[in-house]
Design a protein around this motif. Structure first.
Motif, PDB file in Angstrom:
ATOM      1  N   LYS A   1     -17.660  18.251   3.824  1.00 16.82           N
ATOM      2  CA  LYS A   1     -18.682  17.548   3.043  1.00 16.82           C
ATOM      3  C   LYS A   1     -19.824  18.501   2.684  1.00 16.82           C
ATOM      4  O   LYS A   1     -20.335  18.494   1.562  1.00 16.82           O
ATOM      5  N   GLN A   2     -20.247  19.325   3.655  1.00 18.10           N
ATOM      6  CA  GLN A   2     -21.339  20.272   3.392  1.00 18.10           C
ATOM      7  C   GLN A   2     -20.913  21.332   2.379  1.00 18.10           C
ATOM      8  O   GLN A   2     -21.695  21.745   1.543  1.00 18.10           O
TER       9      GLN A   2
ATOM     10  N   ASP B   1     -13.744  15.287  13.290  1.00 23.14           N
ATOM     11  CA  ASP B   1     -15.032  14.878  12.719  1.00 23.14           C
ATOM     12  C   ASP B   1     -15.846  16.093  12.278  1.00 23.14           C
ATOM     13  O   ASP B   1     -16.487  16.077  11.215  1.00 23.14           O
TER      14      ASP B   1
ATOM     15  N   GLN C   1     -17.117  16.958   8.440  1.00 22.27           N
ATOM     16  CA  GLN C   1     -18.531  17.228   8.159  1.00 22.27           C
ATOM     17  C   GLN C   1     -18.688  18.574   7.450  1.00 22.27           C
ATOM     18  O   GLN C   1     -19.460  18.696   6.494  1.00 22.27           O
TER      19      GLN C   1
END
Length: 192
Positions: free
Chosen positions: A72-73, A65, A69
């Motif tokens: 995505k950033q 996870d 994340q």
């Protein structure tokens, strides 16, 4: 009688089940008591390895996870603000321009210094080549002389008759000639 025989043969191949045995009363009571017992209910095992496995799965999922994340950033685009300052002005240098003057390359000077060495080397090589050619000619001549001498030595030569001095005279031998004698072998006596 034939009909009975045919009936017997027809009934021989058919399946006939045995009747259910009749149980005494005591056996029936035992069976009913056994059926009244409660069924065994399974309980889950409490293993240490199962707890450790759950922990490692949770830790791995948290790691996955966090990586998702972070991706995505990283995929988000953030532009920097535009600078509102004046564009940079190029200033002329204060140093004077380079003046081109006559120059001498080190390779040209080195070539001139090397000319006498090159001449001496070429002369030395020509002398060595001449000496090698002379040595080759001398060796070929020596070989041909040796071959001629070897061929001459192979030819057989007869010795001349010796010449005796004037004082020597050849005379007849004074020894008597050998008289042949018949051998007396013992075979003559054996044959007879």
């Amino acid at each position: 009688k034939l009909q009975e025989e045919a009936m017997r043969k027809a009934t021989e191949g058919q399946f006939k089940a045995r009747p259910v045995p009749t149980m005494p009363v005591a056996a029936a009571n035992v069976q009913s008591q056994q059926s009244m017992k409660a069924l065994t209910e399974p309980k889950p095992f409490n293993l240490r390895s199962a707890a450790l496995s759950e922990q490692s799965k949770a830790k791995f999922q948290a790691h996955v996870d966090a990586e998702i994340q972070a991706e995505k950033q990283a995929a988000e685009f953030r532009a920097r603000p535009i600078m509102q300052a004046e564009p940079m002005q190029i200033q002329r240098g204060t140093l004077p321009l380079t003046e081109v003057s006559a120059f001498e390359l080190n390779t040209d000077r080195r070539q001139e210094e090397r000319l006498p060495f090159e001449k001496a080397r070429v002369e030395r090589e020509s002398q060595l080549a001449a000496a090698r050619a002379e040595a080759e000619i001398a060796r070929a001549e020596q070989e041909s002389r040796e071959v001629k001498a070897a061929r001459k030595a192979m030819i057989p030569e007869t010795r001349p008759m010796p010449v005796y001095g004037p004082g020597m005279e050849v005379r007849r031998s004074t020894k008597p000639l050998t008289e042949p004698m018949s051998p007396q072998f013992a075979t003559n006596r054996r044959i007879r």
